[in-house]
Write an enzyme that holds these catalytic residues in place. Structure first.
Site, PDB file in Angstrom:
ATOM      1  N   ARG A 103       0.862  -1.182   0.000  1.00  0.00           N
ATOM      2  CA  ARG A 103       0.000   0.000   0.000  1.00  0.00           C
ATOM      3  C   ARG A 103       0.898   1.231   0.000  1.00  0.00           C
ATOM      4  O   ARG A 103       1.651   1.452   0.956  1.00  0.00           O
ATOM      5  CB  ARG A 103      -0.931  -0.011   1.231  1.00  0.00           C
ATOM      6  N   HIS A 148      -2.691  11.004   0.198  1.00  0.00           N
ATOM      7  CA  HIS A 148      -2.217  10.803   1.573  1.00  0.00           C
ATOM      8  C   HIS A 148      -1.524  12.095   2.025  1.00  0.00           C
ATOM      9  O   HIS A 148      -0.312  12.134   2.209  1.00  0.00           O
ATOM     10  CB  HIS A 148      -1.292   9.587   1.643  1.00  0.00           C
ATOM     11  N   ASN A 192      -6.726   9.041   2.439  1.00  0.00           N
ATOM     12  CA  ASN A 192      -6.255   8.496   3.706  1.00  0.00           C
ATOM     13  C   ASN A 192      -6.644   9.409   4.863  1.00  0.00           C
ATOM     14  O   ASN A 192      -6.198  10.548   4.931  1.00  0.00           O
ATOM     15  CB  ASN A 192      -4.732   8.343   3.689  1.00  0.00           C
ATOM     16  N   GLU A 193      -7.460   8.900   5.759  1.00  0.00           N
ATOM     17  CA  GLU A 193      -7.784   9.586   7.018  1.00  0.00           C
ATOM     18  C   GLU A 193      -8.332  10.996   6.798  1.00  0.00           C
ATOM     19  O   GLU A 193      -7.723  11.995   7.197  1.00  0.00           O
ATOM     20  CB  GLU A 193      -6.559   9.628   7.932  1.00  0.00           C
ATOM     21  N   ASN A 333      -7.659   2.227   9.521  1.00  0.00           N
ATOM     22  CA  ASN A 333      -6.361   2.472  10.154  1.00  0.00           C
ATOM     23  C   ASN A 333      -6.584   2.489  11.651  1.00  0.00           C
ATOM     24  O   ASN A 333      -7.439   3.229  12.144  1.00  0.00           O
ATOM     25  CB  ASN A 333      -5.792   3.846   9.751  1.00  0.00           C
ATOM     26  N   TYR A 335      -4.658   2.416  15.610  1.00  0.00           N
ATOM     27  CA  TYR A 335      -3.467   2.417  16.457  1.00  0.00           C
ATOM     28  C   TYR A 335      -3.776   2.318  17.945  1.00  0.00           C
ATOM     29  O   TYR A 335      -3.074   1.643  18.676  1.00  0.00           O
ATOM     30  CB  TYR A 335      -2.639   3.696  16.213  1.00  0.00           C
ATOM     31  N   GLU A 404      -3.852   0.114   8.058  1.00  0.00           N
ATOM     32  CA  GLU A 404      -2.668   0.480   8.853  1.00  0.00           C
ATOM     33  C   GLU A 404      -2.850  -0.032  10.271  1.00  0.00           C
ATOM     34  O   GLU A 404      -3.946   0.021  10.824  1.00  0.00           O
ATOM     35  CB  GLU A 404      -2.471   2.005   8.959  1.00  0.00           C
TER      36      GLU A 404
HETATM   37  C1  GBH Z   1      -1.434   7.557  10.314  1.00  0.00           C
HETATM   38  O1  GBH Z   1      -2.076   8.638  10.888  1.00  0.00           O
HETATM   39  C2  GBH Z   1      -0.988   8.036   8.981  1.00  0.00           C
HETATM   40  O2  GBH Z   1      -1.816   7.514   7.960  1.00  0.00           O
HETATM   41  C3  GBH Z   1       0.444   7.773   8.682  1.00  0.00           C
HETATM   42  O3  GBH Z   1       0.856   8.583   7.645  1.00  0.00           O
HETATM   43  C4  GBH Z   1       1.272   7.958   9.938  1.00  0.00           C
HETATM   44  O4  GBH Z   1       2.647   7.874   9.693  1.00  0.00           O
HETATM   45  C5  GBH Z   1       0.844   6.913  10.918  1.00  0.00           C
HETATM   46  O5  GBH Z   1      -0.533   6.994  11.178  1.00  0.00           O
HETATM   47  C6  GBH Z   1       1.574   6.973  12.246  1.00  0.00           C
HETATM   48  O6  GBH Z   1       1.317   8.152  12.908  1.00  0.00           O
HETATM   49  O7  GBH Z   1      -2.876  13.674  20.175  1.00  0.00           O
HETATM   50  O8  GBH Z   1      -2.695  15.937  19.375  1.00  0.00           O
HETATM   51  O9  GBH Z   1      -0.759  14.511  19.390  1.00  0.00           O
HETATM   52  C7  GBH Z   1      -1.860   8.970  12.197  1.00  0.00           C
HETATM   53  C8  GBH Z   1      -2.705  10.142  12.564  1.00  0.00           C
HETATM   54  C9  GBH Z   1      -1.771  12.010  13.664  1.00  0.00           C
HETATM   55  C10 GBH Z   1      -3.346  10.591  14.745  1.00  0.00           C
HETATM   56  C11 GBH Z   1      -1.345  12.562  14.996  1.00  0.00           C
HETATM   57  C12 GBH Z   1      -2.928  11.113  16.076  1.00  0.00           C
HETATM   58  C13 GBH Z   1      -1.934  12.897  17.247  1.00  0.00           C
HETATM   59  C14 GBH Z   1      -2.652  14.126  17.653  1.00  0.00           C
HETATM   60  N1  GBH Z   1      -2.279  10.666  13.825  1.00  0.00           N
HETATM   61  N2  GBH Z   1      -2.419  12.461  15.943  1.00  0.00           N
HETATM   62  S1  GBH Z   1      -2.215  14.591  19.265  1.00  0.00           S
END
Ligand code: GBH
Length: 511
Positions: A103, A148, A192-193, A333, A335, A404
């Protein structure tokens, strides 16, 4: 005496572990044969070559060159992982891992330097053709994200995702991409997102273009992105699907929100709707449209604050229909998880409008949860289980592509905590599948270390470590690469497998 207590303590721990009281799921479990495994990256995070061969500036180029710098350590994506020149090595890594698909995303300003289809940049197109052809040569399916996060700067100057004209701009770009690559690409992701683009880009100032206009700008962006996505979907559906035979959908970042206690369960559900129902409801629910709770809460707040209409723009009935059903699968996605409680104190008062005021909840992380290098990323596998269950129940069990999932460290090859993260999250994926979730694909974020947006290269998500001191950005497999390879090869999750990292990772026969 102390040693005796310690002995008893460890004895009890060992007993609990072995008797499966504290770690219930340690048996070896199988994935279905048809389950696809892959890894992901995104253009700006790995390609580099930011100003060569006709590519024009995008919003991350602009942001990372800003002075004084806003990116951690003043890092930029100018060279990044050097993948523009090292794509063959990237494909070699995918082969080493024995993966079914890759991807990756396309850089809009590399393909269309004016942002529009009046000029197509042959050299940029050549790069993606080379990558796609190299993948197909080894039977690795390209799964391609159209967008993205790296908007052409010119379109940002014209208002970016808050200007409704972007619906046409994005559709025009999509047509070019389907024409150029659709003969070989059978899996498409439009955006993406979308929520992170809007909320963090225009609302809270975490991502490019780093605007802080929460309560207004992200709501305009939500609507425009949904329509842009839907138009691109219909374009593919109406004009390309029958001759190209692929599938297409959107990718949503889904966090689990757990009420801190029973009485806050409504608050947690409100937060889920504001955070990801904003895309899931219009696309996957029977009724369509923004979630009712968003429409109600934002309208009420707006009125109380003296606005003549809701700060959340409306869809016409035709637009609701246009958006409904525009994803062949749920691109997920995932986490992490957060806790939630209702924050009554902001209700009813005039405070400066913002989305967090509109939703009326506070979110936080349990301090006992294990943390990754990224402060927002806590290890809570049961959160993913709850998400998968909820999607199955709320949206009539759609096919799910996990697009993801991954864990960040500060670097190093012995990444045991990443290994544990992958295993424990895959375990709950198997649980959900046993209960009927239709999960077709799993994607590790990320194939290799990359530019982690506003955190530059300080947070590392790669199965492969990238040496940013070396001119060619040498990649080296981490322990997690060896473990993931074994999971993919055997389609089996074995928590006890220990790789021998002194043996180089090699390409197995047939890859
Ligand atoms: C994904 O988004 C992305 O698709 C990817 O590009 C990225 O590398 C990967 O995850 C890992 O991060 O709580 O105020 O600090 C992640 C999106 C962006 C969600 C940052 C959480 C934190 C906001 N993230 N965000 S804060």
């Amino acid at each position: 005496m102390i040693w005796l207590y310690q002995l008893v303590f460890y004895g009890v721990c060992f007993y609990l572990a072995e008797s499966k009281i504290v770690k219930p799921r340690q048996e070896t479990r199988k994935f279905p044969d048809g389950m696809l495994f892959g890894a992901a990256t995104a253009a700006y995070q790995i390609e580099g070559a930011w100003n060569v061969d006709g590519k024009s500036e995008n919003i991350w180029d602009r942001l990372s060159h800003q002075e004084p710098c806003v990116i951690k350590e003043c890092h930029t994506g100018d060279i990044a992982g050097n993948s523009y020149y090292s794509y063959k090595r990237d494909v070699e890594m995918l082969r080493e891992l024995g993966l079914d698909f890759y991807r990756f995303s396309l850089s809009w300003s590399r393909i269309l330097p004016t942002s529009f289809p009046d000029k197509i940049n042959a050299k940029g197109v050549q790069y993606y053709n080379n990558l796609i052809n190299e993948l197909l040569k080894y039977n690795i399916q390209p799964m391609v994200t159209l967008y993205h996060w790296d908007l052409p700067q010119k379109l940002q100057d014209l208002g970016g995702w808050t200007n409704p004209l972007i619906i046409d701009w994005f559709t025009d770009y999509s047509r070019v991409v389907f024409e150029l690559f659709g003969d070989r690409v059978k899996y498409w992701f439009t955006i993406n997102e979308a929520r992170q683009i809007c909320y963090e880009g225009y609302g809270t100032g975490g991502l490019a273009p780093m605007y802080n206009i929460s309560g207004y700008a992200e709501y305009l962006c939500y609507k425009n992105i949904l329509l842009a996505h839907a138009k691109a979907y219909h374009l593919y559906n109406d004009e390309y699907r029958s001759k190209q035979g692929g599938i297409i959908g959107i990718v949503t970042f889904v966090t689990w929100y757990e009420p801190e206690s029973e009485e806050h369960s409504e608050a947690a559900e409100d937060m889920r709707q504001f955070d990801w129902g904003v895309y899931a409801n219009p696309i996957f629910s029977k009724k369509g449209d923004f979630p009712q709770v968003m429409k109600d809460r934002i309208a009420l707040k707006s009125m109380a604050q003296g606005f003549p209409r809701s700060r959340l723009p409306q869809f016409t009935p035709e637009e609701v229909e246009l958006v409904k059903g525009t994803s062949d699968f749920f691109g997920l996605n995932h986490y992490t998880t957060s806790l939630v409680y209702r924050n009554e104190s902001v209700n009813g008062y005039y405070v400066s409008p913002s989305q967090s005021d509109d939703v009326g909840v506070i979110t936080y992380k349990d301090s006992s949860w294990e943390s990754a290098a990224s402060s927002w990323l806590k290890v809570v596998p049961w959160g993913l289980y709850k998400i998968l269950t909820k999607i199955r129940e709320d949206y009539d069990n759609p096919p799910i592509f996990i697009t993801e999932n991954g864990f960040s460290t500060l670097g190093g090859l012995e990444d045991d905590r990443r290994v544990a993260y992958y295993r424990n999250y895959l375990d709950v994926i198997l649980d959900a599948m046993e209960e009927g979730s239709d999960i077709r694909a799993y994607t590790a974020w990320s194939l290799m270390d990359n530019f982690e947006w506003d955190n530059g290269y300080t947070e590392r998500f790669g199965l492969y470590e990238v040496d940013y001191e070396s001119p060619e950005r040498t990649r080296t497999p981490r322990k997690s690469a060896y473990v993931y390879k074994e999971i993919v090869r055997t389609h089996t999750l074995d928590h006890h497998y220990e790789p021998d990292m002194s043996v180089p990772i090699t390409i197995d026969e047939g890859h």
